[in-house]
Write a protein that holds these residues in place. Structure first.
Motif, PDB file in Angstrom:
ATOM      1  N   UNK A   1       0.837  -1.214   0.000  1.00  0.00           N
ATOM      2  CA  UNK A   1       0.000   0.000   0.000  1.00  0.00           C
ATOM      3  C   UNK A   1       0.865   1.255   0.000  1.00  0.00           C
ATOM      4  N   UNK A   2       1.934   1.247   0.799  1.00  0.00           N
ATOM      5  CA  UNK A   2       2.813   2.418   0.856  1.00  0.00           C
ATOM      6  C   UNK A   2       3.529   2.631  -0.470  1.00  0.00           C
ATOM      7  N   UNK A   3       3.967   1.548  -1.111  1.00  0.00           N
ATOM      8  CA  UNK A   3       4.634   1.675  -2.405  1.00  0.00           C
ATOM      9  C   UNK A   3       3.657   2.169  -3.468  1.00  0.00           C
ATOM     10  N   UNK A   4       2.435   1.648  -3.453  1.00  0.00           N
ATOM     11  CA  UNK A   4       1.439   2.088  -4.426  1.00  0.00           C
ATOM     12  C   UNK A   4       1.102   3.568  -4.244  1.00  0.00           C
ATOM     13  N   UNK A   5       0.994   4.003  -2.992  1.00  0.00           N
ATOM     14  CA  UNK A   5       0.710   5.420  -2.726  1.00  0.00           C
ATOM     15  C   UNK A   5       1.852   6.299  -3.220  1.00  0.00           C
ATOM     16  N   UNK A   6       3.083   5.836  -3.027  1.00  0.00           N
ATOM     17  CA  UNK A   6       4.233   6.591  -3.525  1.00  0.00           C
ATOM     18  C   UNK A   6       4.209   6.676  -5.043  1.00  0.00           C
ATOM     19  N   UNK A   7       3.907   5.589  -5.716  1.00  0.00           N
ATOM     20  CA  UNK A   7       3.853   5.588  -7.179  1.00  0.00           C
ATOM     21  C   UNK A   7       2.735   6.502  -7.695  1.00  0.00           C
ATOM     22  N   UNK A   8       1.596   6.478  -7.011  1.00  0.00           N
ATOM     23  CA  UNK A   8       0.472   7.327  -7.422  1.00  0.00           C
ATOM     24  C   UNK A   8       0.826   8.802  -7.308  1.00  0.00           C
ATOM     25  N   UNK A   9       1.718   9.131  -6.376  1.00  0.00           N
ATOM     26  CA  UNK A   9       2.089  10.532  -6.158  1.00  0.00           C
ATOM     27  C   UNK A   9       3.297  10.955  -6.985  1.00  0.00           C
ATOM     28  N   UNK A  10       3.850  10.046  -7.786  1.00  0.00           N
ATOM     29  CA  UNK A  10       5.055  10.321  -8.567  1.00  0.00           C
ATOM     30  C   UNK A  10       4.692  10.444 -10.040  1.00  0.00           C
ATOM     31  N   UNK A  11       4.972  11.611 -10.610  1.00  0.00           N
ATOM     32  CA  UNK A  11       4.648  11.853 -12.017  1.00  0.00           C
ATOM     33  C   UNK A  11       5.740  11.329 -12.958  1.00  0.00           C
TER      34      UNK A  11
END
Length: 223
Positions: free
Chosen positions: A59-69
Motif C-alpha cells: 500500500x505504501x509503495x502504491x501510494x508513492x507511485x500514485x504521487x510520482x509523475x
C-alpha cells in the motif's frame, strides 16, 4: 546443522505475495548487526512510519507511485524489520523496487565486520541475482549458479550443491542432476547463510519500518 533445501521453499510457487514480488521486481536484503532504523538511515531513506505486513508495504509503495509523475523515478519504499538468526539479530529489508535494492556501495559498507545476503528479481525479463557480502567484500554473486563471480566465487559451491543446484563437484552445470526451482534454492541458500527461514508468515505478518529510498542515494551513512 541446517539441512534446508529448495524443497523447503516450495511455498513461493503458490504464494500470491511472492507472485506479486516477482511480477513487479523485488529485492530482499538480510543484514547482520544493524537495526532496521539504522539500515534505512544508512540508505538515505526518508522515514515513512510503519506498515503492517506485506499488505502495508505494498500500500505504501502504491501510494508513492500514485504521487510520482516521473515514470523514470527509481525511488521506492523500503520496509525493514528485525529477526533472530545466526550469530544475533538481523535486519530484513524488502522493497518492490524492480530489483534495484539499497545500492551496492551501501550494502558493501553495511557488511563491514559482518555479513549481508541479497536476492532479487527485476520483474519482466527476469534477471534473478544472488549476492553474498562478508566483511566489506562481495564474496559471491551469480544469476546462474554455474556462472559465479566475486572475490571467492567457489566458496559456496558445497552449499549450492546441498540446497539442490544441479552442479558438478567442479561447479559446472550437471546435465544428469535433477532440475531445481532456482528461486527456491536461492531462498534455501540464504537460510544456510543467515539462519533465517523466509516464510510467507514471517514476511507477511511483520511490522515494517518504512522509508523512501531516493532515486539517487547520497552514498551510505554508516559512520
Amino acid at each position: 546443522m541446517n539441512s534446508v533445501t529448495a524443497d523447503d521453499s516450495a511455498w513461493i510457487r503458490t504464494s500470491p505475495f511472492f507472485r506479486h514480488a516477482t511480477d513487479v521486481g523485488y529485492t530482499l536484503t538480510l543484514i547482520r548487526g544493524w537495526t532496521p532504523d539504522e539500515v534505512l538511515r544508512a540508505a538515505g531513506a526518508e522515514p515513512r512510519g510503519r506498515g503492517e505486513g506485506t499488505d502495508g508495504l505494498i500500500d505504501a509503495e502504491n501510494a508513492h507511485r500514485d504521487a510520482t509523475d516521473d515514470l523514470w523515478d527509481a525511488s521506492f519504499i523500503a520496509g525493514a524489520f528485525s529477526a533472530a538468526g545466526e550469530d544475533g539479530d538481523w535486519t530484513l529489508v524488502l522493497g518492490y523496487d524492480g530489483g534495484l535494492g539499497i545500492g551496492d556501495a551501501c550494502v558493501e559498507a553495511l557488511s563491514a565486520g559482518g555479513r549481508v545476503v541479497v536476492h532479487s528479481t527485476n520483474g519482466g525479463k527476469p534477471i534473478d541475482l544472488f549476492q553474498w557480502y562478508e566483511d566489506g567484500a562481495l564474496r559471491t554473486v551469480f544469476e546462474w549458479a554455474s556462472h559465479r563471480d566475486g572475490d571467492t566465487p567457489d566458496a559456496l559451491l558445497p552449499l549450492l550443491r546441498e540446497v539442490g543446484f544441479p552442479l558438478t563437484p567442479e561447479g559446472e552445470h550437471d546435465d544428469n542432476a535433477p532440475d531445481v526451482d532456482g528461486k527456491a534454492a536461492v531462498l534455501a541458500l540464504a537460510e544456510r547463510l543467515t539462519g533465517i527461514r523466509l516464510t510467507e508468515a514471517l514476511l507477511g505478518e511483520a511490522t515494517y519500518a518504512l522509508g523512501l529510498v531516493p532515486d539517487s542515494p547520497p552514498g551510505c551513512g554508516t559512520n
